[in-house]
Design a protein around this motif. Structure first.
Motif, PDB file in Angstrom:
ATOM      1  N   GLY A 190     -70.557  38.726-113.316  1.00  0.00           N
ATOM      2  CA  GLY A 190     -70.096  38.855-114.689  1.00  0.00           C
ATOM      3  C   GLY A 190     -71.108  38.340-115.696  1.00  0.00           C
ATOM      4  O   GLY A 190     -70.817  38.225-116.886  1.00  0.00           O
ATOM      5  N   ASP A 191     -72.315  38.025-115.222  1.00  0.00           N
ATOM      6  CA  ASP A 191     -73.353  37.496-116.107  1.00  0.00           C
ATOM      7  C   ASP A 191     -73.833  38.559-117.082  1.00  0.00           C
ATOM      8  O   ASP A 191     -73.903  39.744-116.755  1.00  0.00           O
ATOM      9  CB  ASP A 191     -74.547  36.987-115.300  1.00  0.00           C
ATOM     10  CG  ASP A 191     -74.224  35.743-114.498  1.00  0.00           C
ATOM     11  OD1 ASP A 191     -73.164  35.116-114.745  1.00  0.00           O
ATOM     12  OD2 ASP A 191     -75.039  35.391-113.618  1.00  0.00           O
ATOM     13  N   MET A 192     -74.212  38.096-118.272  1.00  0.00           N
ATOM     14  CA  MET A 192     -74.796  38.966-119.289  1.00  0.00           C
ATOM     15  C   MET A 192     -76.304  39.026-119.081  1.00  0.00           C
ATOM     16  O   MET A 192     -76.903  38.082-118.552  1.00  0.00           O
ATOM     17  CB  MET A 192     -74.492  38.421-120.687  1.00  0.00           C
ATOM     18  CG  MET A 192     -73.007  38.259-120.994  1.00  0.00           C
ATOM     19  SD  MET A 192     -72.119  39.818-121.026  1.00  0.00           S
ATOM     20  CE  MET A 192     -72.620  40.426-122.612  1.00  0.00           C
ATOM     21  N   ILE A 193     -76.911  40.118-119.472  1.00  0.00           N
ATOM     22  CA  ILE A 193     -78.367  40.241-119.431  1.00  0.00           C
ATOM     23  C   ILE A 193     -78.878  40.503-120.844  1.00  0.00           C
ATOM     24  O   ILE A 193     -78.153  41.030-121.689  1.00  0.00           O
ATOM     25  CB  ILE A 193     -78.830  41.348-118.461  1.00  0.00           C
ATOM     26  CG1 ILE A 193     -78.304  42.715-118.883  1.00  0.00           C
ATOM     27  CG2 ILE A 193     -78.420  41.016-117.036  1.00  0.00           C
ATOM     28  CD1 ILE A 193     -78.899  43.881-118.105  1.00  0.00           C
ATOM     29  N   ASP A 194     -80.135  40.144-121.080  1.00  0.00           N
ATOM     30  CA  ASP A 194     -80.722  40.377-122.397  1.00  0.00           C
ATOM     31  C   ASP A 194     -81.387  41.751-122.443  1.00  0.00           C
ATOM     32  O   ASP A 194     -81.436  42.483-121.444  1.00  0.00           O
ATOM     33  CB  ASP A 194     -81.696  39.264-122.775  1.00  0.00           C
ATOM     34  CG  ASP A 194     -82.904  39.165-121.851  1.00  0.00           C
ATOM     35  OD1 ASP A 194     -83.179  40.122-121.084  1.00  0.00           O
ATOM     36  OD2 ASP A 194     -83.588  38.132-121.902  1.00  0.00           O
ATOM     37  N   ALA A 195     -81.912  42.105-123.605  1.00  0.00           N
ATOM     38  CA  ALA A 195     -82.504  43.425-123.801  1.00  0.00           C
ATOM     39  C   ALA A 195     -83.722  43.650-122.915  1.00  0.00           C
ATOM     40  O   ALA A 195     -83.935  44.759-122.420  1.00  0.00           O
ATOM     41  CB  ALA A 195     -82.869  43.624-125.268  1.00  0.00           C
ATOM     42  N   THR A 196     -84.512  42.615-122.679  1.00  0.00           N
ATOM     43  CA  THR A 196     -85.692  42.765-121.822  1.00  0.00           C
ATOM     44  C   THR A 196     -85.285  43.158-120.411  1.00  0.00           C
ATOM     45  O   THR A 196     -85.870  44.063-119.805  1.00  0.00           O
ATOM     46  CB  THR A 196     -86.515  41.460-121.810  1.00  0.00           C
ATOM     47  OG1 THR A 196     -86.916  41.158-123.154  1.00  0.00           O
ATOM     48  CG2 THR A 196     -87.740  41.586-120.933  1.00  0.00           C
ATOM     49  N   GLU A 197     -84.267  42.504-119.878  1.00  0.00           N
ATOM     50  CA  GLU A 197     -83.782  42.834-118.538  1.00  0.00           C
ATOM     51  C   GLU A 197     -83.126  44.214-118.541  1.00  0.00           C
ATOM     52  O   GLU A 197     -83.296  44.993-117.596  1.00  0.00           O
ATOM     53  CB  GLU A 197     -82.799  41.768-118.041  1.00  0.00           C
ATOM     54  CG  GLU A 197     -82.278  41.995-116.643  1.00  0.00           C
ATOM     55  CD  GLU A 197     -83.332  41.868-115.534  1.00  0.00           C
ATOM     56  OE1 GLU A 197     -82.950  42.031-114.361  1.00  0.00           O
ATOM     57  OE2 GLU A 197     -84.521  41.637-115.819  1.00  0.00           O
ATOM     58  N   ALA A 198     -82.390  44.558-119.577  1.00  0.00           N
ATOM     59  CA  ALA A 198     -81.769  45.887-119.669  1.00  0.00           C
ATOM     60  C   ALA A 198     -82.835  46.979-119.691  1.00  0.00           C
ATOM     61  O   ALA A 198     -82.661  48.034-119.069  1.00  0.00           O
ATOM     62  CB  ALA A 198     -80.889  45.972-120.906  1.00  0.00           C
ATOM     63  N   LEU A 199     -83.943  46.726-120.354  1.00  0.00           N
ATOM     64  CA  LEU A 199     -85.047  47.684-120.373  1.00  0.00           C
ATOM     65  C   LEU A 199     -85.651  47.822-118.977  1.00  0.00           C
ATOM     66  O   LEU A 199     -85.887  48.927-118.489  1.00  0.00           O
ATOM     67  CB  LEU A 199     -86.109  47.245-121.382  1.00  0.00           C
ATOM     68  CG  LEU A 199     -87.307  48.166-121.546  1.00  0.00           C
ATOM     69  CD1 LEU A 199     -86.894  49.523-122.079  1.00  0.00           C
ATOM     70  CD2 LEU A 199     -88.337  47.519-122.471  1.00  0.00           C
ATOM     71  N   ARG A 200     -85.875  46.698-118.304  1.00  0.00           N
ATOM     72  CA  ARG A 200     -86.435  46.713-116.954  1.00  0.00           C
ATOM     73  C   ARG A 200     -85.544  47.489-115.989  1.00  0.00           C
ATOM     74  O   ARG A 200     -86.022  48.246-115.141  1.00  0.00           O
ATOM     75  CB  ARG A 200     -86.642  45.288-116.441  1.00  0.00           C
ATOM     76  CG  ARG A 200     -87.324  45.234-115.070  1.00  0.00           C
ATOM     77  CD  ARG A 200     -87.337  43.844-114.490  1.00  0.00           C
ATOM     78  NE  ARG A 200     -86.047  43.425-113.969  1.00  0.00           N
ATOM     79  CZ  ARG A 200     -85.511  43.831-112.821  1.00  0.00           C
ATOM     80  NH1 ARG A 200     -86.129  44.697-112.055  1.00  0.00           N
ATOM     81  NH2 ARG A 200     -84.330  43.384-112.410  1.00  0.00           N
ATOM     82  N   LEU A 201     -84.233  47.337-116.135  1.00  0.00           N
ATOM     83  CA  LEU A 201     -83.277  47.994-115.243  1.00  0.00           C
ATOM     84  C   LEU A 201     -83.043  49.464-115.589  1.00  0.00           C
ATOM     85  O   LEU A 201     -82.435  50.197-114.811  1.00  0.00           O
ATOM     86  CB  LEU A 201     -81.935  47.258-115.275  1.00  0.00           C
ATOM     87  CG  LEU A 201     -81.924  45.851-114.704  1.00  0.00           C
ATOM     88  CD1 LEU A 201     -80.577  45.190-114.949  1.00  0.00           C
ATOM     89  CD2 LEU A 201     -82.253  45.878-113.223  1.00  0.00           C
TER      90      LEU A 201
END
Length: 135
Positions: free
Chosen positions: A40-51
């Motif tokens: 349930g952890d949130m991710i930031d935009a950098t991680e969202a871009l990587r994924l």
């Protein structure tokens, strides 16, 4: 970059609705999806871009301008083609590749003789912007 992404439903005793447990693994892969879904952890935009959840990052101050420019570039294209591409990508993700390609060929054939395709080809030859009408 202040955006944050996540599916925190597990933290409150439920599961993501609207297909979250099915769409996320298809988008980012099972391993990263399971990590997000089970913690349930949130991710930031950098991680969202990587994924691959987002296609790019822009500063918050430029977000509206960038979004409007992108929307304008999409809207300038043939509307039948834009709709067809959106549908083919969405529906094709759940089909075997050979079936998805067969569907793509079928749709190509349907669009081949449209007024918009003829206009697009003429505009390209005449080196001018096309005037699409959605037919």
């Amino acid at each position: 970059m202040h955006a944050r992404f996540g599916l925190p439903e597990v933290k409150v005793g439920t599961i993501p609705g609207a297909g979250g447990t099915q769409r996320l693994p298809r988008t980012i892969g099972a391993s990263d999806a399971m990590l997000m879904l089970l913690t349930g952890d949130m991710i930031d935009a950098t991680e969202a871009l990587r994924l691959g959840l987002i296609s790019r990052m822009v500063p918050a101050s430029d977000l509206l301008t960038e979004a409007q420019a992108l929307a304008g570039r999409i809207a300038a294209n043939a509307p039948l083609s834009v709709r067809a591409i959106k549908r083919l990508v969405t529906d094709g993700r759940t089909l075997p590749l050979t079936e998805a390609i067969r569907l793509e060929r079928l749709v190509w054939g349907l669009l081949r003789d449209t007024e918009d395709r003829q206009e697009g080809r003429r505009a390209f030859q005449e080196k001018r912007p096309p005037n699409y009408v959605g037919r």
